[in-house]
Design an enzyme around this catalytic site. Structure first.
Site, PDB file in Angstrom:
ATOM      1  N   TRP A 103       0.835  -1.213   0.000  1.00  0.00           N
ATOM      2  CA  TRP A 103       0.000   0.000   0.000  1.00  0.00           C
ATOM      3  C   TRP A 103       0.865   1.257   0.000  1.00  0.00           C
ATOM      4  O   TRP A 103       0.535   2.239  -0.652  1.00  0.00           O
ATOM      5  CB  TRP A 103      -0.972  -0.015   1.179  1.00  0.00           C
ATOM      6  CG  TRP A 103      -1.971  -1.143   1.088  1.00  0.00           C
ATOM      7  CD1 TRP A 103      -2.131  -2.171   1.965  1.00  0.00           C
ATOM      8  CD2 TRP A 103      -2.959  -1.359   0.058  1.00  0.00           C
ATOM      9  NE1 TRP A 103      -3.145  -2.999   1.546  1.00  0.00           N
ATOM     10  CE2 TRP A 103      -3.661  -2.532   0.384  1.00  0.00           C
ATOM     11  CE3 TRP A 103      -3.303  -0.667  -1.110  1.00  0.00           C
ATOM     12  CZ2 TRP A 103      -4.698  -3.038  -0.410  1.00  0.00           C
ATOM     13  CZ3 TRP A 103      -4.334  -1.163  -1.908  1.00  0.00           C
ATOM     14  CH2 TRP A 103      -5.018  -2.348  -1.550  1.00  0.00           C
ATOM     15  N   ASP A 173      -1.820   6.580   6.214  1.00  0.00           N
ATOM     16  CA  ASP A 173      -2.867   5.672   5.759  1.00  0.00           C
ATOM     17  C   ASP A 173      -3.170   4.762   6.939  1.00  0.00           C
ATOM     18  O   ASP A 173      -2.356   3.920   7.312  1.00  0.00           O
ATOM     19  CB  ASP A 173      -2.356   4.871   4.549  1.00  0.00           C
ATOM     20  CG  ASP A 173      -3.357   3.832   4.061  1.00  0.00           C
ATOM     21  OD1 ASP A 173      -4.439   3.701   4.670  1.00  0.00           O
ATOM     22  OD2 ASP A 173      -3.040   3.146   3.066  1.00  0.00           O
ATOM     23  N   LYS A 197     -12.347  -1.872   6.817  1.00  0.00           N
ATOM     24  CA  LYS A 197     -11.609  -2.752   7.721  1.00  0.00           C
ATOM     25  C   LYS A 197     -12.096  -2.563   9.158  1.00  0.00           C
ATOM     26  O   LYS A 197     -12.555  -3.501   9.780  1.00  0.00           O
ATOM     27  CB  LYS A 197     -10.105  -2.492   7.647  1.00  0.00           C
ATOM     28  CG  LYS A 197      -9.403  -3.213   6.505  1.00  0.00           C
ATOM     29  CD  LYS A 197      -9.367  -2.438   5.236  1.00  0.00           C
ATOM     30  CE  LYS A 197      -8.702  -3.184   4.100  1.00  0.00           C
ATOM     31  NZ  LYS A 197      -7.989  -2.308   3.192  1.00  0.00           N
TER      32      LYS A 197
HETATM   33  C1  LIG Z   1      -7.334  -1.935   2.077  1.00  0.00           C
HETATM   34  C2  LIG Z   1      -6.271  -0.914   2.132  1.00  0.00           C
HETATM   35  C3  LIG Z   1      -6.147   0.073   1.145  1.00  0.00           C
HETATM   36  C4  LIG Z   1      -7.042   0.126  -0.073  1.00  0.00           C
HETATM   37  O1  LIG Z   1      -8.254   0.654   0.259  1.00  0.00           O
HETATM   38  P1  LIG Z   1      -9.380   0.952  -0.857  1.00  0.00           P
HETATM   39  O2  LIG Z   1     -10.461   1.538   0.008  1.00  0.00           O
HETATM   40  O3  LIG Z   1      -9.733  -0.331  -1.490  1.00  0.00           O
HETATM   41  O4  LIG Z   1      -8.818   1.929  -1.802  1.00  0.00           O
HETATM   42  C5  LIG Z   1      -5.168   1.005   1.302  1.00  0.00           C
HETATM   43  N1  LIG Z   1      -4.336   0.993   2.359  1.00  0.00           N
HETATM   44  C6  LIG Z   1      -4.406   0.051   3.312  1.00  0.00           C
HETATM   45  C7  LIG Z   1      -3.457   0.073   4.455  1.00  0.00           C
HETATM   46  C8  LIG Z   1      -5.388  -0.927   3.232  1.00  0.00           C
HETATM   47  O5  LIG Z   1      -5.475  -1.865   4.181  1.00  0.00           O
END
Ligand SMILES: *Cc1c(COP(=O)(O)O)cnc(C)c1O
Length: 362
Positions: A103, A173, A197
């Site tokens: 990511w 993030d 999540k």
């Molecule tokens: C799942 C995830 C993403 C991607 O998220 P989307 O909402 O599908 O764009 C980005 N960063 C992390 C750390 C993730 O776990």
């Protein structure tokens, strides 16, 4: 009663059963409106109350200071990979990125398209099995922000303490660990998280941005992609994902009922301790894939002696009511995603299964 499995999916992930039941109960007639939440106008009073209360609960639970704004956007965390540099870079400005997994790499890629970005540290040389030490980071004194991925959903690592960046704001993030632990907001300029999540369903992305950074949004970009637009319009510039925001509200209310963030953080620590202890006690059979001091409390990754046994573990796990255990192909093996909504009871059941599996196959 519905038949529910212990759902260890990495995302979209398990939601608290009381939340699902509340949704079901409120679908035909939300709060005496005679309409479902997804049928309400986003300009109506009942929806405005949901919108405000969701923000209010985030402020309460996370202790978000007044100089931050909370935004409900779409496009997932993936759009934030682009919106962050699109808004904050330009005019020769550069940002630092710490690369701790797939990511982070995706975030860096977007920053390079939109401006200048430097790698301030990386653990790619060891397949992202650890979080770099402070001493390994090379921060550019002129960087606008330092981007990190607080929890690496795929690799199974998590920043235990955030890097010291001095006055430079951290952009994080937090898609897979927001609201799993308490935060010191003085370190952060911007936090973003796709909801699917730890917060609710997919479809809404929560952005928590320091107001002075939002004010610096570039003006030569599309209106919908400017943070300042969403701050000014309270995320109602266009139709927000109302139903997803409503479910986030229910998840936050559930968290409050659990005793708030401090209580949930404690349970997360207990869950992690139990799972990692089971791995360590049986370390001749289960092998954690990351360095112990970088272990994530949200996604635990481990291997078994052979791929054949890993397949058997996943298949027998499913038969016993445990789903979503297959590891990401880049790591292999098993991944146990244990976000807030996974109770300690689920980890107890899984670790019992793990101990039995060793007995029968070790
Ligand atoms: C799942 C995830 C993403 C991607 O998220 P989307 O909402 O599908 O764009 C980005 N960063 C992390 C750390 C993730 O776990």
């Amino acid at each position: 009663m519905a038949t529910r499995i212990w759902n260890f999916n990495p995302g979209p992930a398990t939601l608290p059963l009381p939340v699902l039941e509340k949704i079901k109960e409120e679908i035909p007639d939300y709060g005496g409106t005679g309409m479902a939440v997804m049928e309400l106008s986003h300009r109506s009073k009942p929806y405005a109350a949901i919108h405000a209360e969701t923000k209010n609960l985030l402020v309460q639970l996370l202790g978000i200071p007044e100089n931050f704004s909370i935004l409900f956007l779409q496009g997932g965390a993936s759009l934030q990979f682009a919106m962050v540099p699109m808004n904050l870079l330009g005019n020769g400005k550069s940002a630092d990125y710490v690369i701790t997994g797939a990511w982070s790499k995706k975030a860096l890629k977007e920053a390079k398209i939109l401006g200048s970005a430097k790698v301030a540290g990386s653990s790619e040389d060891t397949n992202f099995n650890r979080i770099p030490e402070q001493s390994e980071l090379t921060l550019d004194p002129d960087t606008v922000y330092v981007h990190i991925t607080s929890n690496n959903t795929i690799a199974g690592t998590q920043w235990m303490t955030f890097p010291d960046t001095g006055d430079i704001p951290i952009v994080s993030d937090m898609s897979s660990d927001i609201l799993s632990r308490q935060l010191d907001f003085s370190r952060f300029g911007l936090i973003y998280a796709g909801a699917q999540k730890n917060l609710g369903p997919s479809g809404v992305t929560v952005v928590i941005i320091r107001n002075d950074l939002a004010e610096q949004s570039r003006e030569d970009i599309p209106t919908l992609l400017r943070y300042a637009t969403h701050v000014d319009k309270d995320s109602l510039f266009n139709t927000p994902p109302t139903f997803a925001i409503y479910i986030v509200k229910l998840v936050l209310e559930w968290m409050k009922d659990q005793g708030g963030l401090e209580a949930v953080e404690k349970i997360n620590q207990e869950k992690g301790k139990l799972l990692y202890n089971t791995i360590d006690v049986h370390n001749e059979f289960y092998r954690g894939t990351v360095e112990p001091d970088s272990r994530s409390l949200m996604n635990a990754t481990f291997r078994l002696p052979t791929e054949e046994l890993e397949g058997k573990f996943i298949a027998e796990g499913l038969e016993s009511g445990f789903g979503g255990l297959k590891g990401h192909r880049s790591v292999g093996g098993i991944r146990v995603s244990m976000y807030n909504a996974m109770p300690l009871e689920g980890i107890k059941a899984l670790t019992d299964f793990m101990v039995n599996f060793v007995k029968n196959n070790g």
